[in-house]
Design a protein around this motif. Sequence first.
Motif, PDB file in Angstrom:
ATOM      1  N   MET A 195     -66.292  -0.348 -21.677  1.00  0.00           N
ATOM      2  CA  MET A 195     -66.500  -1.098 -22.914  1.00  0.00           C
ATOM      3  C   MET A 195     -67.060  -2.494 -22.641  1.00  0.00           C
ATOM      4  N   SER A 196     -67.032  -2.906 -21.367  1.00  0.00           N
ATOM      5  CA  SER A 196     -67.519  -4.239 -21.021  1.00  0.00           C
ATOM      6  C   SER A 196     -69.034  -4.302 -21.152  1.00  0.00           C
ATOM      7  N   THR A 197     -69.538  -5.380 -21.682  1.00  0.00           N
ATOM      8  CA  THR A 197     -70.986  -5.566 -21.815  1.00  0.00           C
ATOM      9  C   THR A 197     -71.655  -5.840 -20.474  1.00  0.00           C
ATOM     10  N   LEU A 198     -70.841  -6.008 -19.426  1.00  0.00           N
ATOM     11  CA  LEU A 198     -71.381  -6.304 -18.103  1.00  0.00           C
ATOM     12  C   LEU A 198     -71.655  -5.035 -17.288  1.00  0.00           C
ATOM     13  N   ARG A 199     -71.569  -3.878 -17.951  1.00  0.00           N
ATOM     14  CA  ARG A 199     -71.793  -2.608 -17.259  1.00  0.00           C
ATOM     15  C   ARG A 199     -72.875  -1.805 -17.977  1.00  0.00           C
ATOM     16  N   SER A 200     -73.710  -1.154 -17.189  1.00  0.00           N
ATOM     17  CA  SER A 200     -74.667  -0.210 -17.774  1.00  0.00           C
ATOM     18  C   SER A 200     -73.903   0.968 -18.359  1.00  0.00           C
ATOM     19  N   PRO A 233     -58.175 -17.415  -9.847  1.00  0.00           N
ATOM     20  CA  PRO A 233     -58.805 -16.688 -10.952  1.00  0.00           C
ATOM     21  C   PRO A 233     -60.118 -16.042 -10.519  1.00  0.00           C
ATOM     22  N   ALA A 234     -60.351 -14.828 -11.025  1.00  0.00           N
ATOM     23  CA  ALA A 234     -61.539 -14.066 -10.649  1.00  0.00           C
ATOM     24  C   ALA A 234     -62.474 -13.922 -11.835  1.00  0.00           C
ATOM     25  N   THR A 235     -63.692 -13.500 -11.536  1.00  0.00           N
ATOM     26  CA  THR A 235     -64.715 -13.234 -12.540  1.00  0.00           C
ATOM     27  C   THR A 235     -64.934 -11.733 -12.633  1.00  0.00           C
ATOM     28  N   GLU A 236     -65.208 -11.242 -13.817  1.00  0.00           N
ATOM     29  CA  GLU A 236     -65.466  -9.807 -13.947  1.00  0.00           C
ATOM     30  C   GLU A 236     -66.820  -9.470 -13.303  1.00  0.00           C
ATOM     31  N   PRO A 237     -66.842  -8.504 -12.380  1.00  0.00           N
ATOM     32  CA  PRO A 237     -68.110  -8.170 -11.706  1.00  0.00           C
ATOM     33  C   PRO A 237     -69.108  -7.509 -12.664  1.00  0.00           C
ATOM     34  N   ILE A 238     -70.385  -7.660 -12.346  1.00  0.00           N
ATOM     35  CA  ILE A 238     -71.458  -6.978 -13.065  1.00  0.00           C
ATOM     36  C   ILE A 238     -71.910  -5.783 -12.217  1.00  0.00           C
ATOM     37  N   ARG A 239     -71.983  -4.610 -12.847  1.00  0.00           N
ATOM     38  CA  ARG A 239     -72.519  -3.427 -12.156  1.00  0.00           C
ATOM     39  C   ARG A 239     -73.534  -2.740 -13.073  1.00  0.00           C
ATOM     40  N   LEU A 240     -74.746  -2.592 -12.571  1.00  0.00           N
ATOM     41  CA  LEU A 240     -75.832  -2.034 -13.369  1.00  0.00           C
ATOM     42  C   LEU A 240     -76.476  -0.865 -12.612  1.00  0.00           C
ATOM     43  N   TYR A 241     -76.875   0.148 -13.368  1.00  0.00           N
ATOM     44  CA  TYR A 241     -77.387   1.381 -12.745  1.00  0.00           C
ATOM     45  C   TYR A 241     -78.350   2.057 -13.708  1.00  0.00           C
ATOM     46  N   ALA A 242     -79.370   2.712 -13.141  1.00  0.00           N
ATOM     47  CA  ALA A 242     -80.282   3.532 -13.934  1.00  0.00           C
ATOM     48  C   ALA A 242     -80.363   4.914 -13.299  1.00  0.00           C
ATOM     49  N   GLY A 243     -80.128   5.955 -14.112  1.00  0.00           N
ATOM     50  CA  GLY A 243     -80.207   7.323 -13.619  1.00  0.00           C
ATOM     51  C   GLY A 243     -81.588   7.917 -13.817  1.00  0.00           C
ATOM     52  N   THR A 256     -77.243  -9.334 -18.974  1.00  0.00           N
ATOM     53  CA  THR A 256     -75.864  -9.593 -18.540  1.00  0.00           C
ATOM     54  C   THR A 256     -75.710 -10.920 -17.809  1.00  0.00           C
ATOM     55  N   GLY A 257     -76.786 -11.653 -17.600  1.00  0.00           N
ATOM     56  CA  GLY A 257     -76.695 -12.915 -16.867  1.00  0.00           C
ATOM     57  C   GLY A 257     -76.491 -12.714 -15.372  1.00  0.00           C
ATOM     58  N   ALA A 258     -77.052 -11.653 -14.824  1.00  0.00           N
ATOM     59  CA  ALA A 258     -76.839 -11.325 -13.411  1.00  0.00           C
ATOM     60  C   ALA A 258     -77.368 -12.414 -12.485  1.00  0.00           C
TER      61      ALA A 258
END
Length: 577
Positions: free
Chosen positions: A239-244, A280-290, A311-313
């Motif tokens: 549900m995170s906007t930081l994920r593909s 404190p940590a930051t939520e990682p960004i993970r992006l992928y294209a199939g 996503t501001g990567a």
Amino acid sequence: MRRLVVTALPDSAAPRRSWLPAPRRSPENSTVTGAAPPRRRVMRCGLSVTGFGLSAVFYCLSFTPSLLPRSWLLQGIVAGLTAALGYAAGTAIGAVVRLRWWPSRRIEMIAWRLLFALVPLLIVVFLWLGARWQRELRMRLGMEPQQEYDALRTVGVSLLTFGLLLLTARLLRLSAHGVARLLVRLVPESAAYCAGFIVVTVLSYGAFDGLLVDNLYTTADRSAAITDSGTGHGVVQPMSTLRSGAPGSLVSWNSLGRQGRNFVTNAPSMAQLSAFSGKPATEPIRLYAGLESSDDVRQRAALLVREMDRTGAFDRAVVAVFTPTGTGWVDNDVTSSLEYMYDGNTALVSMQYSYLPSALCFLFGRAQVVDAASALITAVHDRWAAMPANARPKLLIFGESLGTYGTEKTFGSAEKMVTGADGILLEGPTFANPIHQQLTRDRAEGTPVWDPSYPALPIEFASQASELRDRTGPPPKVVYMQNSSDPVVWVSPSLLWHRPQWLHGERGPDVMPAMHWYPVITFWQTTVDLIFANKAPTGHGHVYKSGTVDGWAALAPPPGWTTADTVRLRDLLDRSR
């Protein structure tokens, strides 16, 4: 007046003309052989003495150690296949020898008696040595030893394998003779048998290639496509906007493929990251294209760059580009280790180029990985290079196995790899990698091929991950991690006829002193090692896993990172599997 009575000769005695070659005499029998070819009982032919002798040698050598240990079942199959190769070679040698010299029956009987006396003794000796070598190799790799009675099961499987292969060869030989007997009335005998051999060979190859190989490839392709359309257990749409694949993403969830869905959902949580770092940590960004995300590889790369902007990567501390294996898989230990090191202040990007296993991609589709790696690395690099130098994130690039090949082909030279990113980590490079070959060939004098040194450029090699902790001086720009027992790195066609440098002089940490090079056999054994290269413990075979932490720490350590942090993170990743 006396009459002359002429009695007709029987057919068997009547002289007749023939267009067949002149009658020939057998080397052992001086009687003239008839013009018509004899009926040969092919399926009841005895074994070739030279074939049996060489098969026994090959069989014994199949128990010598290779890079990785083998189960009793695999060892039995390998021994049977190796013995069959030896029998075929020995039979061919015997046939060539008989063209010039035909040994007497007495000499042949003496040879058989010697073989019957020596071969059983040799087999017993090599079974015992093989068990000892396998036990030592398993201890070296930290694996459980096999049972003592496994040797008997190995012998049974090897005899069955050899028998089936010999039966198949005899059936093909019988078929060739059958075709020759049909043709012998039309062409000379020698031409008939030559034609019979060619016909059976062509038909056999056609059946093997057209029916077996094509069907296996089609089946594998269909099976891989079905697997790619599935979703792993416990994997749900993020549900995170930081994920593909999440709501609002430019890449749909369904288009990611199985490995893409695993990639975007298996990141450590912010709670896990904070527990490790203590802050404190930051939520990682993970992006992928199939493969289904776009029809064209460059369109998929452009799509991912737009995802990165969305996503501001490029505002993160690290942007990392991963070239996956054939199925689109990226080792989660590799990605998670970088996220733990930087407290989640990372953006990880990858793109699928196939859903077939790496072995099939390597054989049939190397151009696919090159196109995909080139498109994604170039697109991300161009966007990154357009940023002000003091505002850029670190650009890291990773490739494993076939991914290393795609990465090297993208840059084209070692110099461009050094200047093309802040750090490049390559694990388990293949024998086909052009830059790896050049760097190994031009290594510093006195350094071994399994752990070379190349001081002309900031490039580091490591046969064990832990040796990267002892480095001094500025960090390297490129790191090659290559386990000394990784067959992906060391197998090559030249093993058929040439002793490799990694079996000269000092051996790698995992390579046994008892391992030696034998023509054909070493290539065959190392090729078999590929089957279970991914089943070895971490740090051996083709398994790098948590050892990647040492690679990242050598290339791009975050501020304040220590060797103790490396050991602590490796322990965490090992426990989490």
